[in-house]
Design a protein around this motif. Structure first.
Motif, PDB file in Angstrom:
ATOM      1  N   ILE A 166      54.442  65.318  96.842  1.00  0.00           N
ATOM      2  CA  ILE A 166      54.859  64.848  95.512  1.00  0.00           C
ATOM      3  C   ILE A 166      53.782  65.274  94.515  1.00  0.00           C
ATOM      4  CG2 ILE A 166      55.410  62.846  94.076  1.00  0.00           C
ATOM      5  CD1 ILE A 166      57.404  63.196  96.369  1.00  0.00           C
ATOM      6  N   VAL A 167      54.215  65.951  93.446  1.00  0.00           N
ATOM      7  CA  VAL A 167      53.291  66.326  92.368  1.00  0.00           C
ATOM      8  C   VAL A 167      53.767  65.668  91.085  1.00  0.00           C
ATOM      9  CG1 VAL A 167      52.621  68.535  93.416  1.00  0.00           C
ATOM     10  CG2 VAL A 167      54.523  68.477  91.800  1.00  0.00           C
ATOM     11  N   LYS A 168      52.832  65.379  90.205  1.00  0.00           N
ATOM     12  CA  LYS A 168      53.143  64.832  88.884  1.00  0.00           C
ATOM     13  C   LYS A 168      52.862  65.920  87.858  1.00  0.00           C
ATOM     14  CE  LYS A 168      51.828  60.658  87.918  1.00  0.00           C
ATOM     15  NZ  LYS A 168      53.120  59.970  87.984  1.00  0.00           N
ATOM     16  N   ILE A 169      53.839  66.167  87.001  1.00  0.00           N
ATOM     17  CA  ILE A 169      53.657  67.129  85.922  1.00  0.00           C
ATOM     18  C   ILE A 169      53.716  66.343  84.626  1.00  0.00           C
ATOM     19  CG2 ILE A 169      54.595  69.158  84.751  1.00  0.00           C
ATOM     20  CD1 ILE A 169      55.563  70.073  87.531  1.00  0.00           C
ATOM     21  N   SER A 170      52.665  66.488  83.821  1.00  0.00           N
ATOM     22  CA  SER A 170      52.607  65.762  82.552  1.00  0.00           C
ATOM     23  C   SER A 170      52.378  66.747  81.417  1.00  0.00           C
ATOM     24  CB  SER A 170      51.516  64.702  82.588  1.00  0.00           C
ATOM     25  OG  SER A 170      50.296  65.252  83.005  1.00  0.00           O
ATOM     26  N   ALA A 171      53.082  66.514  80.325  1.00  0.00           N
ATOM     27  CA  ALA A 171      52.983  67.374  79.146  1.00  0.00           C
ATOM     28  C   ALA A 171      52.727  66.503  77.926  1.00  0.00           C
ATOM     29  CB  ALA A 171      54.263  68.179  78.963  1.00  0.00           C
ATOM     30  N   ASN A 172      51.899  67.035  77.033  1.00  0.00           N
ATOM     31  CA  ASN A 172      51.541  66.310  75.828  1.00  0.00           C
ATOM     32  C   ASN A 172      51.451  67.307  74.679  1.00  0.00           C
ATOM     33  OD1 ASN A 172      50.675  64.430  74.010  1.00  0.00           O
ATOM     34  ND2 ASN A 172      48.646  64.166  74.903  1.00  0.00           N
TER      35      ASN A 172
END
Length: 89
Positions: free
Chosen positions: A59-65
Motif C-alpha cells: 500500500i502506498v500513499k500519494i499526496s498532492a498539494n
C-alpha cells in the motif's frame, strides 16, 4: 489531497510503471509525494520512487498539494487502473 493505492503489478513498482506515473504528474504545478513504509519521496523523481523498492501487494500513499492537485490525482488514478499498476484502497 491524498489517496492510498494497493500495488497490483506483479513486479511491484519498477522502472516502466514508475516512468508512466512520473510522466503523468510532471506537467502539473502541484507538489506530489509517494509515501511507502513511512518514507516519502518526490513523485516527480524516477530515481526517488525507484529507491522505495515498492513490492507487489504493498500500500502506498500519494499526496498532492497545489492549485492543480485534484486533476493530478485523477491522472494518477487513471494511470494506476488503466495500466494495471494499482488500485485505490
Amino acid at each position: 489531497m491524498e489517496k492510498d493505492f494497493k500495488i497490483t503489478a506483479t513486479e511491484g513498482l519498477h522502472a516502466r510503471p514508475i516512468a508512466l506515473l512520473v510522466n503523468a504528474v510532471m506537467p502539473f504545478e502541484a507538489e506530489v509525494q509517494l509515501t511507502y513504509k513511512d518514507k516519502s519521496v518526490n513523485m516527480k523523481s524516477i530515481v526517488g520512487v525507484l529507491s522505495q523498492g515498492v513490492a507487489p501487494g504493498s500500500i502506498v500513499k500519494i499526496s498532492a498539494n497545489g492549485p492543480d492537485a485534484e486533476p493530478l490525482m485523477q491522472a494518477v488514478s487513471e494511470i494506476m487502473s488503466t495500466k494495471g499498476i494499482g488500485e485505490e484502497c
